[in-house]
Design an enzyme around this catalytic site. Structure first.
Site, PDB file in Angstrom:
ATOM      1  N   LYS A 132       5.362   0.552  -1.541  1.00  0.00           N
ATOM      2  CA  LYS A 132       4.479   0.508  -0.284  1.00  0.00           C
ATOM      3  C   LYS A 132       4.421   2.043   0.324  1.00  0.00           C
ATOM      4  O   LYS A 132       5.457   2.745   0.039  1.00  0.00           O
ATOM      5  CB  LYS A 132       5.256  -0.450   0.820  1.00  0.00           C
ATOM      6  CG  LYS A 132       4.566  -1.142   1.902  1.00  0.00           C
ATOM      7  CD  LYS A 132       3.943  -2.434   1.708  1.00  0.00           C
ATOM      8  CE  LYS A 132       3.366  -3.070   2.688  1.00  0.00           C
ATOM      9  NZ  LYS A 132       3.116  -4.478   2.162  1.00  0.00           N
TER      10      LYS A 132
HETATM   11  N1  GLU Z   1      -0.490  -5.527   1.671  1.00  0.00           N
HETATM   12  C1  GLU Z   1      -0.332  -6.773   0.607  1.00  0.00           C
HETATM   13  C2  GLU Z   1       0.997  -7.376   0.610  1.00  0.00           C
HETATM   14  O1  GLU Z   1       1.732  -7.093   1.440  1.00  0.00           O
HETATM   15  C3  GLU Z   1      -1.109  -6.758  -0.582  1.00  0.00           C
HETATM   16  C4  GLU Z   1      -0.557  -5.668  -1.585  1.00  0.00           C
HETATM   17  C5  GLU Z   1      -1.625  -5.286  -2.705  1.00  0.00           C
HETATM   18  O2  GLU Z   1      -2.207  -5.970  -2.968  1.00  0.00           O
HETATM   19  O3  GLU Z   1      -1.010  -4.331  -3.556  1.00  0.00           O
HETATM   20  O4  GLU Z   1       1.334  -8.097  -0.185  1.00  0.00           O
END
Ligand code: GLU
Length: 442
Positions: A132
């Protein structure tokens, strides 16, 4: 008598079965998202059998990068922002997870979000680890040019650890297709070759996937219907309350309304609205697209922010930020089913209260996994340069989500545990089995 060198005010030994002191940044801020994540892992360790030997792996991010992001503002001055990219685990594949721009972003939060990505990716069995990123900024204070310069400088700074086979960012809170286009371009310019697979959630014309924008909300709806079915709740007549009406809550609300449910309350950063007979969801979505919030929507009653938690409903969908359902409001929730569209919206104390009250919680790590599932499809399509139809994508999404839900439901029944603990059991076993097979190097 306390030891003179003992760190004060921490409970690091509680998080470490071997008694080694944890690095300071890993010591649980017991009330924050990282502390919550550690508690969730602790609940699962008794179910891991011989893999518990590796459980400490889950309590330490593999890699965390803090970057300075300086940009020239439109008025000629230079501003510095703090950016992060955390790769929590890469045992099952490259890091994967979104990037958020928010004024409250901090390292411990990004660590927790990256860890939840590891769990989520393993829960739906896509071949990724968890990562993240984020920048501590309120993007509403920036012009479009400033936003672009900040995004590009951030991408360039984290360029040493991301890449199509290393770590693949995506949209999250306050980031979108345009931001992904700038990230893809910046990474590609630095590499000297267009690398569409470095990010997902891109515009369709730049290697994006059909269905990606709606995928998280569609996943919330798909597993929500499955869970409702198991507790004898008829979705076609259900009353739904939604917190957050963006990409996740807005789409989930639309799909529930299309199925015949009544969306009776919606809350976002601008206000809280209510209508017993059901809000006109398409009109509300158009209003939000135009004004940026639900505030000022004509065909609804305005209620207080706090009254949202008392709304008489069958399904509650928190689809905004972390730590919204707490010990302070969990006792008031009227719903029979809580579907976590957001990451980390329920504290462990609130989880226990909801469970005692017989309210089923469908946890984030499965409920909102539709987004990353279609991100995986986008990445596969980019690698093969062969693009699928929207029907095919939605059908594959529904299949993966339903299969993952069925597996988790069975584990919850077998061990008589919550769906969150069951999802963690399934996911942690997959991650730690991969860890064990790979072994330690050097
Ligand atoms: N931000 C989204 C999540 O929390 C998607 C992450 C992604 O597609 O890599 O799952």
């Amino acid at each position: 008598m306390s030891h003179p060198t003992a760190p004060t005010g921490t409970a690091s030994h509680l998080n470490n079965p071997y008694g080694h002191p944890l690095p300071s940044y890993l010591q649980a801020d017991q009330l924050g998202p990282w502390g919550i994540y550690l508690q969730q892992v602790d609940r699962v360790i008794p179910y891991l059998g011989h893999l518990a030997r590796w459980a400490e792996t889950l309590k330490r991010p593999k890699r965390a990068l803090i970057v300075d992001v300086p940009i020239q503002l439109d008025n000629g001055t230079v501003a510095h922002f703090e950016g992060y990219r955390v790769q929590h685990n890469t045992s099952r594949g490259p890091g994967k997870g979104g990037v958020r721009f928010h004024q409250d972003v901090r390292l411990s939060e990004v660590m927790a979000l990256s860890a939840w990505m590891s769990i989520k990716n393993a829960a739906v069995n896509v071949p990724y680890g968890g990562a993240k990123g984020g920048i501590r900024v309120d993007p509403k204070t920036l012009s479009r040019g400033e936003l672009e310069r900040m995004t590009r400088r951030y991408t360039s700074e984290i360029g040493i650890i991301i890449g199509p086979t290393k770590d693949i960012p995506a949209p999250d809170v306050n980031t979108n297709e345009q931001i992904m286009a700038w990230m893809m371009d910046t990474y590609s310019m630095n590499e000297g070759a267009t690398a569409t697979g470095v990010v997902t959630g891109k515009p369709i014309d730049l290697g994006g996937s059909l269905g990606r924008r709606e995928a998280t909300g569609r996943g919330v709806y798909t597993v929500g219907v499955e869970a409702a079915h198991h507790i004898g709740l008829d979705v076609t007549h259900a009353r739904v309350a939604v917190q957050g009406f963006g990409n996740v809550g807005g789409i989930a609300g639309k799909l529930f309304a299309q199925a015949g449910a009544r969306v009776v309350a919606v809350q976002d950063h601008g206000g809280t609205i209510y209508r017993e007979s059901g809000l006109d969801v398409p009109a509300l979505l158009a209003h939000v697209a135009l004004t940026g919030s639900v505030a000022g929507f004509a065909h609804a009653e305005v209620i207080s922010q706090d009254a949202f938690w008392d709304v008489d409903c069958d399904i509650l969908i928190p689809a905004a930020l972390e730590q919204q359902i707490t010990a302070a409001n969990a006792g008031r929730i009227q719903a029979r089913l809580v579907i976590e569209g957001a990451n980390g919206p329920t504290t462990p104390q609130a989880d226990d209260i909801l469970q005692e009250r017989g309210i089923l919680v469908l946890p984030d790590v499965i409920a909102n996994a539709g987004g990353v599932t279609v991100s995986y499809f986008e990445w596969v399509q980019d690698f093969s340069s062969f693009f699928w139809s929207e029907d095919e994508i939605n059908a594959r999404l529904v299949r993966i989500m339903k299969e993952a839900f069925a597996g988790v439901w069975q584990v919850a029944q077998d061990h008589k545990v919550s769906l969150r603990t069951a999802t963690f059991i399934v996911a942690c076993k997959r991650i730690l089995h991969a860890r064990e097979l790979r072994g330690l190097y050097p």
